[in-house]
Design an enzyme around this catalytic site. Sequence first.
Site, PDB file in Angstrom:
ATOM      1  N   LYS A  11       8.631  39.319  -8.282  1.00  0.00           N
ATOM      2  CA  LYS A  11       9.737  40.201  -7.863  1.00  0.00           C
ATOM      3  C   LYS A  11      10.837  40.042  -8.911  1.00  0.00           C
ATOM      4  O   LYS A  11      11.960  39.620  -8.622  1.00  0.00           O
ATOM      5  CB  LYS A  11      10.200  39.793  -6.442  1.00  0.00           C
ATOM      6  CG  LYS A  11      11.166  40.763  -5.793  1.00  0.00           C
ATOM      7  CD  LYS A  11      10.561  42.087  -5.409  1.00  0.00           C
ATOM      8  CE  LYS A  11      11.606  43.029  -4.847  1.00  0.00           C
ATOM      9  NZ  LYS A  11      11.096  44.395  -4.615  1.00  0.00           N
ATOM     10  N   ASP A  66       6.025  44.203  -3.888  1.00  0.00           N
ATOM     11  CA  ASP A  66       5.979  45.319  -2.925  1.00  0.00           C
ATOM     12  C   ASP A  66       4.958  46.366  -3.377  1.00  0.00           C
ATOM     13  O   ASP A  66       4.171  46.872  -2.574  1.00  0.00           O
ATOM     14  CB  ASP A  66       7.376  45.919  -2.680  1.00  0.00           C
ATOM     15  CG  ASP A  66       8.165  46.184  -3.946  1.00  0.00           C
ATOM     16  OD1 ASP A  66       7.704  45.805  -5.050  1.00  0.00           O
ATOM     17  OD2 ASP A  66       9.259  46.775  -3.848  1.00  0.00           O
ATOM     18  N   ASP A  70      -3.536  37.605   3.394  1.00  0.00           N
ATOM     19  CA  ASP A  70      -3.827  38.068   4.765  1.00  0.00           C
ATOM     20  C   ASP A  70      -4.036  39.581   4.739  1.00  0.00           C
ATOM     21  O   ASP A  70      -4.943  40.110   5.401  1.00  0.00           O
ATOM     22  CB  ASP A  70      -2.670  37.742   5.733  1.00  0.00           C
ATOM     23  CG  ASP A  70      -2.859  36.401   6.444  1.00  0.00           C
ATOM     24  OD1 ASP A  70      -3.477  35.495   5.853  1.00  0.00           O
ATOM     25  OD2 ASP A  70      -2.376  36.254   7.590  1.00  0.00           O
TER      26      ASP A  70
END
Length: 373
Positions: A200, A232, A260
């Site tokens: 990020k 993102d 996940d």
Amino acid sequence: MSKATITVLPGDGVGPEVTACALQVLRTVEEKYGHIFTVHRRRVGLDAIAAEGVAISDATFETCAHSDAILFGAIGSLPAGAERPGGPRPEQALFRLRKEFGFFANLRPVRPSESLYGASSLKPEYLKGTDMVFVRELSAGLYYGRLETVPGKPSEIRRTEHGTEAVDTLLYTEEEIERVVRAAFGIAQCRGKKVTSVDKANVLSSSVLWREVVDRVAADHPEVTCEHMLVDACAMRLVRTPAEFDVVVTENLFGDILTDEASMLTGSIGMLPSASLGTRRTAGGLFGLYEPIHGSAPDIAGEDRANPVGAILSAALLLRHSLGLDREAADVEAAVEAVLGEGYRTPDLDEGARAVVGTAEMGRRVVDRLRQP
Ligand code: IPM
Ligand code: MG
């Protein structure tokens, strides 16, 4: 013939059920190929807190330290309200093992099985060709500071005159970044020769440094394509164009979250194995900890409903990375693939299943398959 010592830490919830299957698979490999595996079984997590007062005892830790590999199940969470300041928490066991054994690289392969395309949350045409491995940084970053509060690396809830505030620290040294990024490039070299580094960098200083280090390591590997991707955007592309990824390397918490998400490409979080590695060598490879990425699932614990595939595939990674038994690892992976191909599924994956079976039967079917020459 190979000799190895394995410490099994089944832990909590569905941990004991899935590790029992993985252990049977290892025993079958031992018999089929004539190896000798010495197995020590110890408590960890809530199970250890209840019996021994700590999430992992020093004696258990020592047993792990004298092994070639650790096979880990899952650890539970304290029931709401049970947390006492300074009291034991089950996650401490994992954090201690990861930190003190220097397991900085957590490998999480994501390769949806064609026979499970129907169970994935994505349409099959998006899944075709998907085969990636996450290299999650595992022993630094936002997670640490939580084990104990180190000056300059706080992680705490504190009362001030303006009210209560909380702080976590995302700290990386260049060395901590470089070693995991080098591991990722090493893996990419033996696969699709592409590294996606996820950060990020438009917001976080730690990510700016992360990029600098990645660029430096990339310069030493001209044959590997390297791209940077914001976390993102990565979350979006994982469900848009998953087949474009090869090796993905990222910070601890980003890796926790993205894996996940990526697990759903395979149809269930119960499918994903992991290997946590550092630098300590064993006779056949590297000392490591192997665990499915799923949690303890207390809601289905003891019901013979959990998917043991993530744990069984973790045992395959153990054979490959800690014991250097590539052929045996591939044999286990092929046995899992064959059983899934025959249509057997645990309840988390029942789309298109020929037969929905329990944890133990799924494990038994893999073992039976493995016994075939
Ligand atoms: C994982 C788990 C752990 C983590 C939990 C149990 C602390 O989610 O291995 O992905 O966050 O690392
Ligand atoms: Mg996780």
